[in-house]
Design an enzyme around this catalytic site. Structure first.
Site, mmCIF file in Angstrom:
data_model
loop_
_atom_site.group_PDB
_atom_site.id
_atom_site.type_symbol
_atom_site.label_atom_id
_atom_site.label_comp_id
_atom_site.label_asym_id
_atom_site.label_seq_id
_atom_site.Cartn_x
_atom_site.Cartn_y
_atom_site.Cartn_z
ATOM 1 N N LYS A 140 -9.884 7.918 -18.613
ATOM 2 C CA LYS A 140 -10.266 8.473 -19.921
ATOM 3 C C LYS A 140 -9.089 8.337 -20.900
ATOM 4 O O LYS A 140 -8.595 7.247 -21.096
ATOM 5 C CB LYS A 140 -10.740 9.908 -19.731
ATOM 6 C CG LYS A 140 -11.755 10.090 -18.583
ATOM 7 C CD LYS A 140 -13.073 9.375 -18.809
ATOM 8 C CE LYS A 140 -13.939 9.287 -17.557
ATOM 9 N NZ LYS A 140 -14.184 10.535 -16.853
ATOM 10 N N ASP A 168 -8.175 20.266 -13.592
ATOM 11 C CA ASP A 168 -8.589 18.962 -14.110
ATOM 12 C C ASP A 168 -8.224 18.937 -15.597
ATOM 13 O O ASP A 168 -8.859 19.603 -16.415
ATOM 14 C CB ASP A 168 -10.104 18.791 -13.886
ATOM 15 C CG ASP A 168 -10.617 17.420 -14.326
ATOM 16 O OD1 ASP A 168 -9.965 16.769 -15.163
ATOM 17 O OD2 ASP A 168 -11.692 17.002 -13.828
ATOM 18 N N TYR A 179 -17.729 18.885 -14.759
ATOM 19 C CA TYR A 179 -18.063 17.463 -14.706
ATOM 20 C C TYR A 179 -18.990 17.218 -13.503
ATOM 21 O O TYR A 179 -18.630 17.551 -12.361
ATOM 22 C CB TYR A 179 -16.770 16.654 -14.576
ATOM 23 C CG TYR A 179 -16.977 15.172 -14.454
ATOM 24 C CD1 TYR A 179 -17.280 14.397 -15.564
ATOM 25 C CD2 TYR A 179 -16.868 14.542 -13.223
ATOM 26 C CE1 TYR A 179 -17.473 13.030 -15.441
ATOM 27 C CE2 TYR A 179 -17.061 13.176 -13.096
ATOM 28 C CZ TYR A 179 -17.367 12.429 -14.204
ATOM 29 O OH TYR A 179 -17.553 11.088 -14.080
ATOM 30 N N ARG A 223 0.840 -1.211 0.000
ATOM 31 C CA ARG A 223 0.000 0.000 0.000
ATOM 32 C C ARG A 223 0.871 1.255 0.000
ATOM 33 O O ARG A 223 0.469 2.315 -0.471
ATOM 34 C CB ARG A 223 -0.988 -0.002 1.183
ATOM 35 C CG ARG A 223 -1.679 1.332 1.392
ATOM 36 C CD ARG A 223 -3.035 1.258 2.086
ATOM 37 N NE ARG A 223 -3.063 0.400 3.262
ATOM 38 C CZ ARG A 223 -2.516 0.712 4.431
ATOM 39 N NH1 ARG A 223 -1.866 1.837 4.598
ATOM 40 N NH2 ARG A 223 -2.599 -0.129 5.443
HETATM 41 C C1 PLP Z 1 -14.464 10.988 -15.573
HETATM 42 C C2 PLP Z 1 -14.055 12.311 -15.060
HETATM 43 C C3 PLP Z 1 -13.783 12.500 -13.700
HETATM 44 C C4 PLP Z 1 -13.949 11.385 -12.666
HETATM 45 O O1 PLP Z 1 -13.030 10.365 -12.858
HETATM 46 P P1 PLP Z 1 -13.310 8.786 -12.531
HETATM 47 O O2 PLP Z 1 -12.089 8.120 -13.048
HETATM 48 O O3 PLP Z 1 -14.574 8.408 -13.270
HETATM 49 O O4 PLP Z 1 -13.473 8.660 -11.062
HETATM 50 C C5 PLP Z 1 -13.369 13.761 -13.300
HETATM 51 N N1 PLP Z 1 -13.244 14.786 -14.176
HETATM 52 C C6 PLP Z 1 -13.516 14.631 -15.487
HETATM 53 C C7 PLP Z 1 -13.376 15.797 -16.417
HETATM 54 C C8 PLP Z 1 -13.939 13.394 -15.975
HETATM 55 O O5 PLP Z 1 -14.213 13.261 -17.278
#
Ligand code: PLP
Length: 383
Positions: free
Chosen positions: A203, A178, A104, A52
């Site tokens: 993504k 982000d 988001y 961990r």
């Molecule tokens: C999908 C997404 C998230 C969240 O991420 P997860 O991997 O689904 O927990 C946060 N910000 C954006 C812009 C996203 O597309």
């Protein structure tokens, strides 16, 4: 003189090393949860006591990400949301954060609930309006975090990262960006003044719709970052070694995937922009987009693979368009090799104001003429 290595090379090499035991160029997946000590009770390798804390499989993927974002250190998490949670869990109660009022949905919803529970004050700003960010920073004497998501999901608002960094720093806050939608190949927020970059590695970074993962990358080892390192270590929202290995593999083709998906998206945006059954296309690559100028300055190599468009018609007609698609997949998520389409109004609560006739398109790497043909027959059934 050392020559800077380009992101495409960093991603393709995946911080490649020859395994000392076998010479293999693909790293093994380290599944051991624990590490032995020698007869003197000392760990064989002081970095490895328990998995961990540290695992070679995720450490290698973290090194690649840190280099891609030009940051000092990266941390992988069990999901994008877990990475975001670590940023907020490490704030004190009474802290002040400034978030976009359109972003988001998962982040908007979770931060609202968590901050209320943890007595953290939230102010909101319009992501395409610097005056509104200035105003939100005046809500309290000091601010801890300013959050930026650009281009935003699904309304595709563009925020000027450089300006947001200046404003955040003027208020004593850290700027967190982000960077899921652009990827570090198109935008490097740390170079524009951001302090921490966040990714849903689920993504484009992984890119094959088969891993859930998140990441944070820091420009410097500041005190908030040290608290985040401790938080992940102690609370344990780590990624599995297998997922880290998949992610490392996915990132090897990042530059090819992003390049192709951007080219496809640009062609599709032009096509939809001209289409008689489309009211509006939200894509920062179009000159008509209000954020185009800022996007051109802070994105290089393309405007990303995500866009939204408004169908000429009501909700029923919009859903009928979606139902007629044969090639595009009706599913949530983005950044994968396959093109996905989603009616966000069916997903988000009405308060977020996503129009009933909006469709979000996450463009993949298929043949673009096949995609355009499918969209065309779905938009104009008589053709
Ligand atoms: C999908 C997404 C998230 C969240 O991420 P997860 O991997 O689904 O927990 C946060 N910000 C954006 C812009 C996203 O597309």
């Amino acid at each position: 003189m050392t020559r800077a290595i380009a992101p495409a090379t960093i991603a393709a090499k995946a911080d490649h090393y020859e395994d000392a035991l076998s010479g293999s160029i693909v790293p093994p997946i380290h599944t051991s949860t624990t590490y032995a000590r020698d007869t003197g009770n000392q760990p064989f390798n002081p970095a490895h006591v328990y998995a961990r804390d540290n695992n070679p499989s995720f450490v290698q993927a973290e090194r690649v990400l840190a280099k891609l974002e030009n940051g000092e250190q990266a941390l992988l998490f069990a999901s994008g949301m877990a990475a975001i949670a670590a940023v907020f869990y490490t704030l004190q109660s009474g802290a002040h954060v400034v978030l976009p009022n359109s972003m988001y949905w998962g982040v908007f919803s979770w931060t609202r609930q968590y901050c209320a529970r943890a007595s953290i004050t939230v102010s909101y700003y319009a992501p395409d309006d610097a005056a509104s960010l200035r105003k939100a920073l005046q809500d309290k004497a000091s601010t801890d975090i300013v959050w930026v998501e650009t281009p935003s999901n699904p309304m595709m608002h563009v925020t000027d990262i450089r300006l947001a960094a200046q404003l955040a720093h003027g208020a004593g806050a850290l700027l967190v960006v982000d960077n899921t939608v652009p990827t570090p190949l198109l935008t490097r927020p740390l170079d524009l003044g951001a302090d921490i970059v966040m990714h849903s590695a689920t993504k484009s970074l992984n890119g094959h719709s088969d891993v859930i993962a998140g990441a944070l990358v820091t420009r410097e080892n500041h005190s908030h970052w040290q608290r985040i390192v401790t938080e992940r270590h102690d609370a344990g929202a780590i990624i599995s070694p297998f997922d880290a290995s998949q992610l490392l593999r996915g990132m090897r083709t990042l530059s090819l995937r992003v390049e192709r998906a951007c080219q496809n998206a640009a062609r599709i945006a032009e096509f939809l922009h001209e289409h008689e059954h489309v009211e509006e296309v939200l894509y920062p690559g179009l000159e008509s987009h209000p954020g185009h100028k800022v996007a051109r300055e802070q994105m290089s190599g393309g405007y990303g693979s995500l866009m939204s468009f408004l169908v000429k018609g009501d909700k029923a007609e919009t859903l009928a368009v979606v139902s007629r698609l044969q090639l595009l997949v009706r599913a949530t998520s983005l950044g994968g090799v396959e093109t996905l389409i989603e009616h966000r109004h069916s997903i988000e609560p009405p308060e977020t104001g996503v129009p009933e006739n909006l469709l979000r398109l996450a463009v993949g790497i298929e043949d673009v003429d096949d995609l355009i043909h499918d969209l065309d027959q779905a938009l104009s059934p008589s053709v």
